[in-house]
Motif scaffolding. Sequence first.
Motif, PDB file in Angstrom:
ATOM      1  N   ALA A 105       0.824  -1.207   0.000  1.00  0.00           N
ATOM      2  CA  ALA A 105       0.000   0.000   0.000  1.00  0.00           C
ATOM      3  C   ALA A 105       0.861   1.260   0.000  1.00  0.00           C
ATOM      4  CB  ALA A 105      -0.929  -0.009   1.214  1.00  0.00           C
ATOM      5  N   ASP A 106       2.011   1.217   0.690  1.00  0.00           N
ATOM      6  CA  ASP A 106       2.853   2.409   0.750  1.00  0.00           C
ATOM      7  C   ASP A 106       3.488   2.729  -0.589  1.00  0.00           C
ATOM      8  OD1 ASP A 106       4.619   0.003   1.609  1.00  0.00           O
ATOM      9  OD2 ASP A 106       6.096   1.538   1.126  1.00  0.00           O
ATOM     10  N   VAL A 107       3.749   1.719  -1.416  1.00  0.00           N
ATOM     11  CA  VAL A 107       4.295   1.962  -2.752  1.00  0.00           C
ATOM     12  C   VAL A 107       3.253   2.673  -3.613  1.00  0.00           C
ATOM     13  CG1 VAL A 107       5.214   0.886  -4.849  1.00  0.00           C
ATOM     14  CG2 VAL A 107       5.837  -0.036  -2.608  1.00  0.00           C
ATOM     15  N   ILE A 108       1.995   2.244  -3.500  1.00  0.00           N
ATOM     16  CA  ILE A 108       0.912   2.909  -4.234  1.00  0.00           C
ATOM     17  C   ILE A 108       0.788   4.370  -3.803  1.00  0.00           C
ATOM     18  CG2 ILE A 108      -1.589   2.989  -4.548  1.00  0.00           C
ATOM     19  CD1 ILE A 108      -1.604  -0.063  -4.379  1.00  0.00           C
ATOM     20  N   ASP A 109       0.881   4.616  -2.502  1.00  0.00           N
ATOM     21  CA  ASP A 109       0.726   5.978  -1.976  1.00  0.00           C
ATOM     22  C   ASP A 109       1.879   6.891  -2.395  1.00  0.00           C
ATOM     23  OD1 ASP A 109      -1.623   5.229  -0.741  1.00  0.00           O
ATOM     24  OD2 ASP A 109      -0.679   4.842   1.196  1.00  0.00           O
ATOM     25  N   LYS A 110       3.105   6.355  -2.365  1.00  0.00           N
ATOM     26  CA  LYS A 110       4.285   7.196  -2.587  1.00  0.00           C
ATOM     27  C   LYS A 110       4.744   7.233  -4.043  1.00  0.00           C
ATOM     28  CE  LYS A 110       6.015   6.239   2.088  1.00  0.00           C
ATOM     29  NZ  LYS A 110       7.062   5.529   2.877  1.00  0.00           N
ATOM     30  N   LYS A 111       4.464   6.163  -4.799  1.00  0.00           N
ATOM     31  CA  LYS A 111       4.981   6.089  -6.175  1.00  0.00           C
ATOM     32  C   LYS A 111       3.908   5.608  -7.160  1.00  0.00           C
ATOM     33  CE  LYS A 111       9.612   4.870  -4.477  1.00  0.00           C
ATOM     34  NZ  LYS A 111      10.696   3.833  -4.531  1.00  0.00           N
ATOM     35  N   PRO A 112       2.777   6.276  -7.227  1.00  0.00           N
ATOM     36  CA  PRO A 112       1.717   5.805  -8.121  1.00  0.00           C
ATOM     37  C   PRO A 112       2.124   5.791  -9.592  1.00  0.00           C
ATOM     38  CG  PRO A 112       1.228   8.013  -7.305  1.00  0.00           C
ATOM     39  CD  PRO A 112       2.396   7.515  -6.505  1.00  0.00           C
ATOM     40  N   ASP A 113       2.951   6.746 -10.005  1.00  0.00           N
ATOM     41  CA  ASP A 113       3.394   6.774 -11.403  1.00  0.00           C
ATOM     42  C   ASP A 113       4.247   5.559 -11.727  1.00  0.00           C
ATOM     43  OD1 ASP A 113       4.027   8.129 -14.050  1.00  0.00           O
ATOM     44  OD2 ASP A 113       6.034   7.977 -13.182  1.00  0.00           O
ATOM     45  N   LEU A 114       5.136   5.169 -10.804  1.00  0.00           N
ATOM     46  CA  LEU A 114       5.962   3.983 -11.011  1.00  0.00           C
ATOM     47  C   LEU A 114       5.087   2.731 -11.085  1.00  0.00           C
ATOM     48  CD1 LEU A 114       9.352   3.098  -9.522  1.00  0.00           C
ATOM     49  CD2 LEU A 114       7.492   1.478  -9.171  1.00  0.00           C
ATOM     50  N   VAL A 115       4.093   2.640 -10.215  1.00  0.00           N
ATOM     51  CA  VAL A 115       3.177   1.491 -10.230  1.00  0.00           C
ATOM     52  C   VAL A 115       2.462   1.414 -11.569  1.00  0.00           C
ATOM     53  CG1 VAL A 115       1.115   0.481  -9.195  1.00  0.00           C
ATOM     54  CG2 VAL A 115       2.868   1.496  -7.727  1.00  0.00           C
ATOM     55  N   GLN A 116       1.967   2.556 -12.056  1.00  0.00           N
ATOM     56  CA  GLN A 116       1.250   2.568 -13.334  1.00  0.00           C
ATOM     57  C   GLN A 116       2.164   2.136 -14.474  1.00  0.00           C
ATOM     58  OE1 GLN A 116      -2.361   3.712 -13.882  1.00  0.00           O
ATOM     59  NE2 GLN A 116      -1.666   2.125 -15.303  1.00  0.00           N
ATOM     60  N   ARG A 117       3.388   2.619 -14.477  1.00  0.00           N
ATOM     61  CA  ARG A 117       4.320   2.242 -15.546  1.00  0.00           C
ATOM     62  C   ARG A 117       4.667   0.759 -15.497  1.00  0.00           C
ATOM     63  NH1 ARG A 117       9.275   4.986 -14.829  1.00  0.00           N
ATOM     64  NH2 ARG A 117       8.576   6.000 -12.916  1.00  0.00           N
ATOM     65  N   PHE A 118       4.805   0.207 -14.288  1.00  0.00           N
ATOM     66  CA  PHE A 118       5.109  -1.215 -14.192  1.00  0.00           C
ATOM     67  C   PHE A 118       3.937  -2.051 -14.691  1.00  0.00           C
ATOM     68  CE2 PHE A 118       5.215  -5.329 -12.037  1.00  0.00           C
ATOM     69  CZ  PHE A 118       6.474  -5.770 -12.441  1.00  0.00           C
TER      70      PHE A 118
END
Length: 339
Positions: free
Chosen positions: A220-233
Amino acid sequence: MKAALLLRALTASLVAALLAAWPAGAETLDKVSFGTNWVAEAEHGGFFQAVADGTYRKYGLDVTIVPGGPNENNRMLLVAGKIDFFMAANTLMSFDAVANNVPVVTIAAIFQKDPQVFLTHPELKITRLEELKPLTLFISKEGMSSYFQWLKSEYGFSDKNVRPYTFNAQPFIANGQSAMQGYVTSEPFAVEKAAGFKPNVILLADNGFNTYSTLIETRADVIDKKPDLVQRFVDASIVGWYNYIYGDNSAGNAMIKKLNPEMTDELLAYSVAKMKQYGIVDSGDSLRDGIGAMSDERVASFFNKMVKAGVVRSDIDYRKSYTLRFVNKAVGLELRPKN
């Protein structure tokens, strides 16, 4: 003083010259680690394809795949912050995470259908799931605690004919009045090679077992802090899967074979063909919304079935197990063959 000013001017000129020589669009790649839940195989092919053909790099990512295995627990590495993403087996794992307050969230469902099947001997000519009831059923411990509880609830199966499946096909091969669990992408191939006959297969997903499979999870913290990175992955992984299923997958397969020498070209081709034939990766909602698609209705339907079967508790907030934020964007649809 003049010498200092001259040095600064020369330094500034040098920096300007270096920046001018830097390739247009060049940027530092974000390092990402992705853990699978088993050794490298075709069922993970799209992820390896995205590494091997440069798709992840096009999305600004430097991705390292960390293969799983019998003695590895990559999900624990995700929870501990040692890796960024994990490939979970199915939606039951997502529900279990909520029940146990594990802070992971499903962000994409690469398989629209779970590959779980039962294999039967061809002479039985079995075509319906209900026809398996009188047979000896070879089922693993994990299968008994998951899909078999649904078979009991939905179809009235009984424990009395069940025998332990130890991932050895010989008991099934020797018993013509038996059925064995397996994945549509692998066990039928192994049985045909070992026994010389082509088993019939019954895919549970085509009979109501509507879990998603091969999920991408993150914290959940990755989604909160790095949503752009999550979307690109997620987007790059989806493109990797389109290329693996429908395009030239030789780069991905070469990487798989390097990591797992037991994978042969014949088995890899068989697995890809079965994924296409049965719509494992691309069917249903993904035909409109793209690979990785999920829906609230589908998750709710599966949750209710698992509650009825006694597999999950009715009081957990299953909606916390996933998000639709990163999927259903029709990414990569143009890569699907038109015919």
